[in-house]
Design a protein around this motif. Structure first.
Motif, PDB file in Angstrom:
ATOM      1  N   LEU A 175     -11.339 -20.770  14.515  1.00  0.00           N
ATOM      2  CA  LEU A 175     -10.354 -19.694  14.532  1.00  0.00           C
ATOM      3  C   LEU A 175     -10.751 -18.513  13.667  1.00  0.00           C
ATOM      4  O   LEU A 175     -10.385 -17.373  13.967  1.00  0.00           O
ATOM      5  N   ALA A 176     -11.485 -18.747  12.576  1.00  0.00           N
ATOM      6  CA  ALA A 176     -11.857 -17.672  11.649  1.00  0.00           C
ATOM      7  C   ALA A 176     -13.213 -17.980  11.038  1.00  0.00           C
ATOM      8  O   ALA A 176     -13.614 -19.154  10.914  1.00  0.00           O
ATOM      9  N   VAL A 177     -13.932 -16.931  10.655  1.00  0.00           N
ATOM     10  CA  VAL A 177     -15.289 -17.082  10.131  1.00  0.00           C
ATOM     11  C   VAL A 177     -15.464 -16.229   8.879  1.00  0.00           C
ATOM     12  O   VAL A 177     -14.702 -15.294   8.622  1.00  0.00           O
ATOM     13  N   ASP A 178     -16.505 -16.575   8.110  1.00  0.00           N
ATOM     14  CA  ASP A 178     -16.980 -15.749   7.005  1.00  0.00           C
ATOM     15  C   ASP A 178     -18.302 -15.130   7.429  1.00  0.00           C
ATOM     16  O   ASP A 178     -19.163 -15.818   7.984  1.00  0.00           O
ATOM     17  N   VAL A 179     -18.472 -13.848   7.151  1.00  0.00           N
ATOM     18  CA  VAL A 179     -19.694 -13.126   7.522  1.00  0.00           C
ATOM     19  C   VAL A 179     -20.380 -12.652   6.255  1.00  0.00           C
ATOM     20  O   VAL A 179     -19.766 -11.985   5.412  1.00  0.00           O
ATOM     21  N   ILE A 180     -21.650 -13.016   6.108  1.00  0.00           N
ATOM     22  CA  ILE A 180     -22.456 -12.622   4.956  1.00  0.00           C
ATOM     23  C   ILE A 180     -23.513 -11.646   5.441  1.00  0.00           C
ATOM     24  O   ILE A 180     -24.308 -11.963   6.331  1.00  0.00           O
ATOM     25  N   PRO A 270     -25.654  -1.398  12.559  1.00  0.00           N
ATOM     26  CA  PRO A 270     -25.977  -2.103  13.806  1.00  0.00           C
ATOM     27  C   PRO A 270     -27.439  -2.535  13.824  1.00  0.00           C
ATOM     28  O   PRO A 270     -28.343  -1.754  13.546  1.00  0.00           O
ATOM     29  N   GLY A 271     -27.654  -3.809  14.118  1.00  0.00           N
ATOM     30  CA  GLY A 271     -28.994  -4.377  14.081  1.00  0.00           C
ATOM     31  C   GLY A 271     -29.313  -5.112  12.797  1.00  0.00           C
ATOM     32  O   GLY A 271     -30.391  -5.677  12.663  1.00  0.00           O
ATOM     33  N   ALA A 272     -28.384  -5.129  11.826  1.00  0.00           N
ATOM     34  CA  ALA A 272     -28.614  -5.801  10.550  1.00  0.00           C
ATOM     35  C   ALA A 272     -28.434  -7.305  10.708  1.00  0.00           C
ATOM     36  O   ALA A 272     -27.643  -7.786  11.521  1.00  0.00           O
ATOM     37  N   LEU A 273     -29.169  -8.055   9.902  1.00  0.00           N
ATOM     38  CA  LEU A 273     -29.081  -9.517   9.922  1.00  0.00           C
ATOM     39  C   LEU A 273     -27.808  -9.974   9.232  1.00  0.00           C
ATOM     40  O   LEU A 273     -27.452  -9.470   8.163  1.00  0.00           O
ATOM     41  N   VAL A 274     -27.119 -10.960   9.828  1.00  0.00           N
ATOM     42  CA  VAL A 274     -25.901 -11.519   9.251  1.00  0.00           C
ATOM     43  C   VAL A 274     -25.957 -13.035   9.336  1.00  0.00           C
ATOM     44  O   VAL A 274     -26.621 -13.609  10.206  1.00  0.00           O
ATOM     45  N   MET A 275     -25.266 -13.683   8.388  1.00  0.00           N
ATOM     46  CA  MET A 275     -25.034 -15.124   8.421  1.00  0.00           C
ATOM     47  C   MET A 275     -23.551 -15.345   8.674  1.00  0.00           C
ATOM     48  O   MET A 275     -22.709 -14.782   7.973  1.00  0.00           O
ATOM     49  N   VAL A 276     -23.248 -16.171   9.655  1.00  0.00           N
ATOM     50  CA  VAL A 276     -21.852 -16.416  10.044  1.00  0.00           C
ATOM     51  C   VAL A 276     -21.589 -17.911   9.947  1.00  0.00           C
ATOM     52  O   VAL A 276     -22.388 -18.720  10.438  1.00  0.00           O
ATOM     53  N   ARG A 277     -20.478 -18.259   9.316  1.00  0.00           N
ATOM     54  CA  ARG A 277     -20.098 -19.659   9.175  1.00  0.00           C
ATOM     55  C   ARG A 277     -18.586 -19.776   9.345  1.00  0.00           C
ATOM     56  O   ARG A 277     -17.864 -18.793   9.133  1.00  0.00           O
ATOM     57  N   PRO A 278     -18.072 -20.934   9.728  1.00  0.00           N
ATOM     58  CA  PRO A 278     -16.612 -21.124   9.725  1.00  0.00           C
ATOM     59  C   PRO A 278     -16.066 -20.895   8.321  1.00  0.00           C
ATOM     60  O   PRO A 278     -16.672 -21.311   7.337  1.00  0.00           O
ATOM     61  N   THR A 279     -14.957 -20.222   8.214  1.00  0.00           N
ATOM     62  CA  THR A 279     -14.456 -19.813   6.910  1.00  0.00           C
ATOM     63  C   THR A 279     -14.172 -21.014   6.013  1.00  0.00           C
ATOM     64  O   THR A 279     -13.726 -22.071   6.467  1.00  0.00           O
TER      65      THR A 279
END
Length: 301
Positions: A175-180, A270-279
């Motif tokens: 349902l929700a994520v954390d973006v680094i 736009p085009g930057a690297l991100v890490m996404v995980r469940p919050t």
């Protein structure tokens, strides 16, 4: 830390929900990410316990890198058939070599800790060795029922070296994520733009001090030493630092095209690297709080 994926920030757009409302969303391209290595604390060799990495984690890669641009260590980290004298000597000595993902060299490599931080992973269920990791993942799905809109459940997730993870595998019923990500670099800026200072009075008696920080004479840690207190907010480099945005709502997941649409903005261009995980947020407003409220109401009844 919850297990996530690596990806790129595509940009921002808007979407219409089923109710007709407009949602401002950021489009992320996540994965596919091959599992390059599995970190594990220790292993039994013969009659003794040997310390290995000391922690449990999954190492993921993202985006293939041309072999001509990869160094030999980068190629050997992922290649199963790369020849080397050290490898042959270890094999002759009877040393069991760790498994390789047997993929192309990866441009971006990151690790996700499995035994720290919790999130939606049951820390007691984490079992890792050189070849695979087994974890129990907690998930929350929308039921569509007005009385009980959300339901919590768990499932076992097995990760093996060489396995390719996609957005549909990791972010199913999330349902929700954390973006680094890394924020945009804005160069050297003054205190008004960098820290939001109000500036000095712009009256007739003030000359060329409107955007200055003010007096610093009484802020020295030791009078006369010339050293200011640590953490003093002054002009300097603004941006270009790691930023984590927590508890962003997932609007849509396009598993076929490896896309995720989340509500709101995230750091980076736009085009930057991100890490996404469940919050990993557990307080008010988090996905876990939604199911916890339902349990409390059921107990009162």
């Amino acid at each position: 830390m919850s297990l996530g994926l690596l990806g790129y920030k595509v940009g921002m757009t808007q979407m219409f929900t089923e109710a007709g409302a407009v949602e401002p969303v950021t489009v992320l391209q996540l994965g596919p990410c091959p599992v390059l290595q599995i970190r594990y604390p220790s292993a039994t060799e013969g009659d003794r316990e040997v310390t290995k990495d000391g922690y449990s984690a999954v190492q993921l890669g993202f985006q293939d890198k041309p072999r001509r641009n990869a160094t030999r260590p980068e190629q050997g980290h992922v290649a199963a058939n790369l020849k080397s004298k050290r490898k042959e000597a270890r094999q002759k000595a009877g040393v069991k070599l760790p498994p390789k993902a047997d993929v192309e060299p990866q441009r971006h490599i990151r690790e996700f800790r499995l035994d720290k931080g919790g999130g939606f992973i049951d820390l007691k269920s984490v079992k890792t060795d050189a070849e695979q990791a087994t974890v129990k993942v907690e998930r929350i799905r929308a039921t569509g029922d007005a009385k009980k809109p959300f339901e919590a459940y768990s499932e076992d997730l097995i990760l093996k070296v060489g396995q390719v993870l996609k957005v549909g595998d990791i972010f199913k019923d999330v349902l929700a994520v954390d973006v680094i990500g890394t924020s945009k670099g804005r160069g050297t800026q003054g205190v008004m733009k960098r820290h939001g200072f109000a500036g000095l009075p712009a009256a007739h008696g003030a000359k060329k001090v409107h955007r200055q920080a003010g007096s610093t004479s009484s802020l020295a840690s030791n009078r006369g030493s010339g050293r200011p207190k640590k953490g003093l907010r002054r002009a300097g480099r603004y941006g270009n630092e790691q930023v984590t945005i927590r508890n962003l709502t997932v609007v849509k997941v396009d598993a076929e095209n490896n896309l995720m649409m989340i509500r709101g903005g995230i750091p980076g261009h736009p085009g930057a690297l991100v890490m996404v995980r469940p919050t990993n947020k557990a307080g008010a407003g988090s996905p876990k709080a939604k199911t916890r409220k339902q349990e409390v109401v059921a107990k009162k009844k």
